[in-house]
Design an enzyme around this catalytic site. Structure first.
Site, mmCIF file in Angstrom:
data_model
loop_
_atom_site.group_PDB
_atom_site.id
_atom_site.type_symbol
_atom_site.label_atom_id
_atom_site.label_comp_id
_atom_site.label_asym_id
_atom_site.label_seq_id
_atom_site.Cartn_x
_atom_site.Cartn_y
_atom_site.Cartn_z
ATOM 1 C CB VAL A 70 -0.653 0.029 1.066
ATOM 2 C CG1 VAL A 70 -2.100 -1.531 0.888
ATOM 3 C CG2 VAL A 70 0.228 -0.144 2.623
ATOM 4 C CB SER A 85 -5.281 1.994 17.276
ATOM 5 O OG SER A 85 -4.227 1.811 19.010
ATOM 6 C CE1 TYR A 131 -0.414 -0.329 14.883
ATOM 7 C CE2 TYR A 131 -1.248 0.949 17.746
ATOM 8 C CZ TYR A 131 -1.686 -0.108 16.039
ATOM 9 O OH TYR A 131 -2.822 -0.144 15.967
ATOM 10 C CB ALA A 132 1.764 6.370 19.269
ATOM 11 C CE LYS A 189 -3.440 1.818 13.572
ATOM 12 N NZ LYS A 189 -4.006 1.371 11.561
#
Length: 257
Positions: free
Chosen positions: A65, A149, A162-163, A166
């Site tokens: 993607v 998330s 990741y944080a 998101k």
């Protein structure tokens, strides 16, 4: 009886559709009468998903993607098969855990590329398609569901990459909601808590299980099938006057005023 969540006549692109929540969403889209473009890097998983859903109801697109030209190719192929695309679910993701002081630049970039840049590229390609349809006289619009998330609004130890990704998705989705509204295209974010998928296997293990469950008022992990339903709600006409919002699906672990 009218079903306000019907997706009859709608086609939806779902990234990260090879397993877990993405596959659950794809199954529900088809069950509600829609067709789906399955996007993932796992060719074997997509082949199995398409065989299950039916070749007339599902298209498989294998790729990364975060590759600049891939999103446009997916939209074009989905339009060729289904006539138009009406929905987008930006689900694709991965994790590369590490404490901030030990996280490599490669770990940082990979997670942001897949989650955030990948979501942006698909927003861009899908938005361009919807704008072109609108200018041609088709006012049916579309719906974008970006997957975030709780980590994006409260942080998480060992996953700064990741944080951050998101959190960025929430902002990007709100920007899309403002920009695309004039074309009758809505954009919303669903922020998940702890869902029982391969990605959360370590956190759900014996070492962390009790700590995380203690934070969830409903005192259990979510199942992919039950968190797919709010995504389908936002894709459907049942949410026709909802845009630019974040829906938390987390068993109460993070509550918004």
């Amino acid at each position: 009886m009218i079903n306000p969540m019907s997706l009859e006549g709608r086609s939806v692109i779902v990234t990260g559709a090879g397993q877990g929540i993405g596959l659950a969403v794809a199954r529900l889209v088809v069950a509600l009468g829609g067709t789906v473009a399955l996007v993932d890097m796992n060719a074997e998983a997509l082949a199995a998903a398409r065989a299950e859903l039916g070749e007339d109801r599902a298209l498989r697109m294998i790729g990364d993607v975060s590759e600049p030209d891939f999103a446009g190719a997916v939209v074009a192929e989905a339009v060729s098969k289904f006539g138009a695309v009406h929905g987008l679910v930006n689900m694709a993701g991965l994790t590369r855990p590490a404490m901030i002081h030990k996280m490599t630049l490669e770990q940082w970039r990979l997670v942001l590329d897949v989650h955030l840049t990948g979501a942006f590229l698909f927003l861009q390609a899908f938005g361009a398609h919807c704008i072109a349809r609108h200018k041609a006289g088709d006012e049916s619009g579309g719906s974008i569901v970006d997957i975030s998330s709780d980590a994006g609004v409260q942080g998480t130890i060992g996953q700064a990459n990741y944080a951050t990704a998101k959190a960025g998705i929430i902002g990007t989705s709100m920007a899309a909601a403002r920009e695309f509204a004039r074309y009758n295209v809505r954009a919303n974010t669903v922020a998940f808590g702890m869902v029982e998928t391969p990605m959360t296997e370590t956190i759900r293990g014996e070492k962390f299980r009790d700590t995380y469950l203690a934070r969830i008022p409903l005192a259990r992990w979510a199942q992919p099938e039950e968190v797919a339903a709010p995504v389908a709600f936002l894709l459907s006409d049942a949410s026709s006057y909802i845009t630019g919002q974040r829906l938390s699906v987390n068993g109460g672990s993070q509550m918004n005023p």
